[in-house]
Design an enzyme around this catalytic site. Structure first.
Site, PDB file in Angstrom:
ATOM      1  N   HIS A  67       0.820  -1.227   0.000  1.00 12.77           N
ATOM      2  CA  HIS A  67       0.000   0.000   0.000  1.00 12.77           C
ATOM      3  C   HIS A  67       0.852   1.274   0.000  1.00 12.77           C
ATOM      4  O   HIS A  67       0.351   2.348  -0.297  1.00 12.77           O
ATOM      5  CB  HIS A  67      -1.027  -0.014   1.154  1.00 12.77           C
ATOM      6  CG  HIS A  67      -0.496   0.404   2.486  1.00 12.77           C
ATOM      7  ND1 HIS A  67      -0.243  -0.490   3.496  1.00 12.77           N
ATOM      8  CD2 HIS A  67      -0.208   1.630   2.992  1.00 12.77           C
ATOM      9  CE1 HIS A  67       0.188   0.168   4.563  1.00 12.77           C
ATOM     10  NE2 HIS A  67       0.213   1.452   4.275  1.00 12.77           N
ATOM     11  N   ASP A 107      -0.876  -7.338   1.363  1.00 16.26           N
ATOM     12  CA  ASP A 107      -0.188  -6.048   1.459  1.00 16.26           C
ATOM     13  C   ASP A 107       1.322  -6.270   1.596  1.00 16.26           C
ATOM     14  O   ASP A 107       1.897  -6.145   2.677  1.00 16.26           O
ATOM     15  CB  ASP A 107      -0.737  -5.268   2.670  1.00 16.26           C
ATOM     16  CG  ASP A 107      -0.283  -3.826   2.680  1.00 16.26           C
ATOM     17  OD1 ASP A 107       0.320  -3.385   1.689  1.00 16.26           O
ATOM     18  OD2 ASP A 107      -0.525  -3.146   3.689  1.00 16.26           O
ATOM     19  N   GLY A 149       2.904   5.861   9.098  1.00  7.30           N
ATOM     20  CA  GLY A 149       4.345   6.088   8.891  1.00  7.30           C
ATOM     21  C   GLY A 149       5.173   4.868   9.266  1.00  7.30           C
ATOM     22  O   GLY A 149       6.326   4.759   8.897  1.00  7.30           O
ATOM     23  N   SER A 195       4.039   1.902   8.427  1.00  2.00           N
ATOM     24  CA  SER A 195       3.681   0.938   7.386  1.00  2.00           C
ATOM     25  C   SER A 195       4.883   0.458   6.607  1.00  2.00           C
ATOM     26  O   SER A 195       5.801   1.232   6.325  1.00  2.00           O
ATOM     27  CB  SER A 195       2.719   1.584   6.393  1.00  2.00           C
ATOM     28  OG  SER A 195       1.468   1.646   6.984  1.00  2.00           O
TER      29      SER A 195
HETATM   30  C1  4AZ Z   1      -0.870   3.645   8.730  1.00  2.00           C
HETATM   31  O1  4AZ Z   1      -1.702   4.497   8.446  1.00  2.00           O
HETATM   32  C2  4AZ Z   1      -1.167   2.761   9.887  1.00  2.00           C
HETATM   33  N1  4AZ Z   1      -2.472   0.836  14.270  1.00  2.00           N
HETATM   34  C3  4AZ Z   1      -0.305   1.737  10.176  1.00  2.00           C
HETATM   35  C4  4AZ Z   1      -0.578   0.918  11.244  1.00  2.00           C
HETATM   36  C5  4AZ Z   1      -1.681   1.118  12.009  1.00  2.00           C
HETATM   37  C6  4AZ Z   1      -2.530   2.142  11.749  1.00  2.00           C
HETATM   38  C7  4AZ Z   1      -2.270   2.960  10.674  1.00  2.00           C
HETATM   39  C8  4AZ Z   1      -1.928   0.202  13.177  1.00  2.00           C
HETATM   40  O2  4AZ Z   1       0.176   3.518   8.110  1.00  2.00           O
END
Ligand code: 4AZ
Length: 866
Positions: free
Chosen positions: A667, A722, A814, A816
């Protein structure tokens, strides 16, 4: 042959068949064993003829022969016993053993001269001669010491009036060694001996103490090649290193010592700036710091081994103007060593004090450095008279090796008649008056970083306005009462609860969500939520819930139907038929051992489970303890990558899995209206990065991305599949801060309840801004079924729920693409997941969702070759 001899010969020869023992005894008397008769016949069997030749003798022969045999046997036995006793006495009992003691004594009638710091000065030689003869006099006057004394050497002097440090060597028979130990340990008797014997001594001495020491220190002090003496200079920092640092490792079998001194009435602050010695293990290399010039255990401040990240606080303080640093190394394994700095500080005049007001803070002296030994501080705290006072210890490290926290016999903090020690999470001590006294005590040895605390005033009628008051005095949100999670450290928020319809009442009275019943995790603490779901006796519960007879476990057949009975077969891995839960070797043979990859044991006949294992090891051992939050240490997560987009900075995380490939989340690379995130040219990977504000540090390796491969099944609505692999334009060089993480086999088991680590520079609160320093958090795998119900049935098999259901700890925007790392038994770290999505961040009952790497392992291999 005279009569007597003949008789002996007769008895001897006729009884020859009786025992080989008799044979042996006789052979030591060759003259008497001369047997003409036997020689005549030339036959051993000749004895058979004797009875017919002399019938009388035959009648008497039986009893007489036995008597003689018995006598001979007893004689032999006594003889052997005697020989044995003599051997034992001379070889073992009386064998002299070497004993060495380190000691110091105080000379009252002498003034310290600077020249005493130089062991080659004439003044040093003169005083050490006197001290030596005084010590010898003390020894001579004790019958358990004097006879065994071999040598004493004065090693150093320090101020006060003069303190002399020495070691003494003894050779003592083994059976006298204990008496020597006792005599040397008896301070009073050592002193008495001196006062009785020397009515008018040249040196007036007191405080004579000695402690058993490692004999190798004698060798070390005789050989001065690794012995250094340094004096702090006013207002200056002095540094020193292990031999060869940083260009070559320290030597093997070394005994090095650094004598550190400061001016009288000063103390020493010592900091290890870089520290890298062999990992901590019995017999391995170590550094020991003493609050004395004698390397004696009661004055040891710290024993250090392993390696520490540069950001870790390794500052130690002395209580006087001397300190001793020693390095002991073994025959193998050499590491770079250390670089240390020290300087002098004025001695602490007072510690603690009176604190007034409605709120305030206080810490142990020199916090977060290790507090000095031999210290007592008292804080008298007073808040306005219409209020009560409580003290909150935000950070608390008062740990001494080997001291049970129940007793706090060494260093401790005492508040309201209760002693606290060890390493404790944040806690509160409340008083029901407006005053409270906090006392801190550190003894002679081993210090820690201490505490950082605040005092607060509160209204006695309502200590926590609008909130719930824990029995410990802590205030928590009212909604947290009886919710099944322990929020007060003493669990007072979960006691005396009436469970709701959605809750299960545990045998211990706790209320837990009905969802946690029979999930294979002991949520109640007393296992009552799992008890009713047990299989009958001598049965095993399969992962799919089926019960099978215990003896079907690890029998090579999939009796459960889901392979779980063949999955966890400890010991030698058995070759079994392949299933989802067995590990497939390169030869296609399957073995029944849980997670055999890179565990240090070859389980496949072709060794394929132990190949490509240069991964998952951190440069810094785990001893580091984070003070003040969740900042990572430099090099703690060497596979962590920061992915930047030109003009936008850090966007996503990734994990290094080889010198050219990264794993991240699909993503992160989805095009948006204005930005083509799928374009590899947009991205730059930063490896070895710790602080986003310092991206030019020499440790950092910056790479452009050659190509981005996202999973073709990635669904940007459900976030299924993902995952993405990224190829770097050029390979990176592995270093202390850049190393790959291990990729798990598709069959690798990450069970529910296991603790994993998530890391990243993402937002530190929902909707908040990103972190500058790499953050880390320890979170727990949540059962898939339960997670599905918590997250509105959005889970697919490629997803995994990991978090802390009480909330407060989670990945966020962030993070991710970043790693979810699991420490396996081999202490290697494996990539269990990739940060993917979540319902907000750190919300209660809303764990984060991660891409399940095991399910996509084959795809990673297919596209990256890793
Ligand atoms: C994000 O937006 C995101 N709480 C990554 C992980 C989580 C929430 C949002 C997990 O990248």
């Amino acid at each position: 042959m005279d009569e007597e001899k003949r008789f002996t010969c007769f008895l001897d020869c006729s009884s020859r068949f009786l025992s080989h023992l008799v044979h042996k005894a006789r052979s030591s008397f060759p003259e008497q064993t001369h047997c003409p008769l036997l020689e005549m016949n030339g036959l051993e069997e000749g004895v058979e003829f004797l009875p017919t030749m002399n019938p009388k003798t035959v009648e008497k022969r039986g009893p007489k022969r036995w008597v003689v045999v018995t006598v001979v046997l007893i004689a032999i036995f006594l003889f052997s016993l005697l020989v044995g006793l003599l051997v034992w006495h001379f070889k073992y009992r009386n064998v002299p053993v070497q004993k060495v003691y380190n000691g110091h004594l105080r000379i009252l009638n002498w003034n310290f001269l600077d020249a005493y710091e130089d062991s080659s000065s004439s003044q040093f030689a003169m005083l050490s001669k006197k001290v030596k003869s005084t010590v010898e006099e003390i020894y001579r006057s004790n019958e358990n010491i004097g006879p065994y004394h071999k040598e004493t050497e004065i090693t150093a002097f320090s101020e006060g009036s003069v303190i002399a440090y020495y070691w003494s060597e003894f050779m003592v028979p083994k059976h006298k060694a204990e008496a020597l130990d006792r005599a040397m340990a008896n301070k009073q008797s050592l002193m008495q001996m001196l006062t009785l014997k020397s009515r008018n001594p040249a040196l007036k001495v007191e405080s004579v103490v000695a402690f058993p020491a490692d004999p190798s220190i004698v060798q070390a002090s005789r050989n001065n090649s690794c012995s250094f003496s340094l004096h702090a200079k006013e207002g200056e920092i002095t540094s020193f290193t292990t031999p060869g640092f940083p260009n070559s490792p320290y030597p093997n079998n070394a005994r090095c010592q650094w004598v550190l001194r400061a001016d009288a009435d000063s103390i020493i602050s010592l900091t290890f700036k870089t520290f890298d010695v062999e990992p901590c293990s019995e017999g391995n290399d170590y550094i020991k710091v003493y609050n004395s010039l004698s390397p004696v255990e009661p004055h040891a401040l710290v024993t250090l081994c392993g390696s520490y990240p540069p950001s870790y606080n390794l500052t130690f303080l002395s209580s006087k103007n001397v300190m001793l640093v020693t390095l002991v190394t073994n025959a193998e394994g050499r590491r770079p060593g250390f670089r240390a700095e020290f300087f002098q500080l004025p001695k602490i005049k007072s510690c603690g004090g009176t604190l007034k007001g409605t709120t305030g803070t206080f810490t142990t002296p020199f916090y977060p450095a290790h507090y000095p030994p031999n210290l007592d501080c008292t804080w008298d705290i007073e808040v306005p008279s219409n209020k009560n006072v409580k003290v909150r210890f935000n950070l608390f490290y008062v740990l001494e090796p080997g001291v049970p926290i129940a007793t706090c016999t060494k260093d401790y903090v005492e508040v309201s008649n209760t002693k606290y020690c060890g390493e404790r999470p944040r806690f509160v001590v409340a008083s029901n008056t407006n005053r409270i006294t906090v006392q801190f005590h550190s003894d002679q040895s081993y210090t820690d970083t201490g505490f950082s605390a605040e005092f607060l005033s509160y209204d006695s009628s309502d200590p926590c306005p609008g909130r719930f008051t824990c029995k410990t005095g802590r205030c928590i949100d009212k909604a947290l009462r009886c919710d099944g999670w322990m929020d007060c450290s003493d669990a007072s928020d979960e006691r005396s609860c009436n469970c709701t319809k959605e809750q299960f009442r545990c045998s211990n009275g706790w209320c837990k969500s009905l969802m946690w019943v029979c999930d294979g995790v002991n949520d109640c603490g007393d296992n009552s939520d799992e008890e009713q779901c047990k299989c009958p006796d001598k049965n095993l519960k399969c992962r799919n819930g089926k019960c099978i007879p215990e003896d079907q476990k690890c029998n090579g057949k999939d009796d459960c139907g889901d392979g779980s009975d063949e999955n966890d077969c400890v010991g030698a891995a058995k070759a079994v038929s392949c299933s989802e839960y067995t590990y497939k070797c390169r030869s296609n043979v399957c073995v029944s051992k849980k997670n055999p990859e890179c565990d240090g044991t070859p389980d496949c006949a072709d060794n394929s489970d132990e190949e490509n294992c240069d991964c998952g090891i951190r440069s810094y051992s785990k001893q580091s303890r984070i003070v003040g939050g969740l900042d990572s240490e430099v090099g703690e997560w060497p596979w962590q990558v920061s992915l930047h987009v030109e003009g936008q900075g850090h966007i996503c995380g990734a994990s290094l899995v080889s010198n050219k490939w990264l794993v991240s989340a699909a993503h992160c690379f989805q095009d948006e209206m204005r930005i083509r995130y799928s374009d590899s040219k947009l991205w730059t990977a930063f490896l070895g990065l710790h602080d986003q504000s310092q991206r030019t540090h020499e440790n950092i390796q910056k790479r452009k991305i050659e190509r981005i491969i996202t999973h073709p099944n990635f669904n940007d609505f459900t976030y299924d599949y993902d995952i993405a692999v990224l190829e770097l334009q050029s390979p990176v060089t592995f270093s202390k801060v850049v190393r790959p993480i291990c990729l798990p086999d598709p069959t690798h088991d990450f069970p529910s309840g296991k603790d994993l680590w998530v890391t990243g520079w993402g937002a530190t609160s929902e909707g908040g801004s990103g972190a500058t320093i790499l953050q880390k958090a320890e979170i727990r795998i949540i059962n898939q079924t339960q997670c599905n119900s918590l997250l509105a049935n959005q889970m697919t098999p490629r997803m995994m729920c990991v978090g802390i259901l009480t909330g407060g700890i989670d990945a966020c925007q962030g993070d991710s693409g970043g790693p979810l790392a699991s420490v396996e038994t081999s202490s290697r770290m494996f990539l269990a997941g990739v940060v993917s999505w979540g319902d907000g961040c750190a919300r209660r009952n809303k764990p984060g969702v991660y891409t399940r790497v095991t399910h996509l392992r084959d795809w990673i291999k297919q596209h990256s070759g890793v």
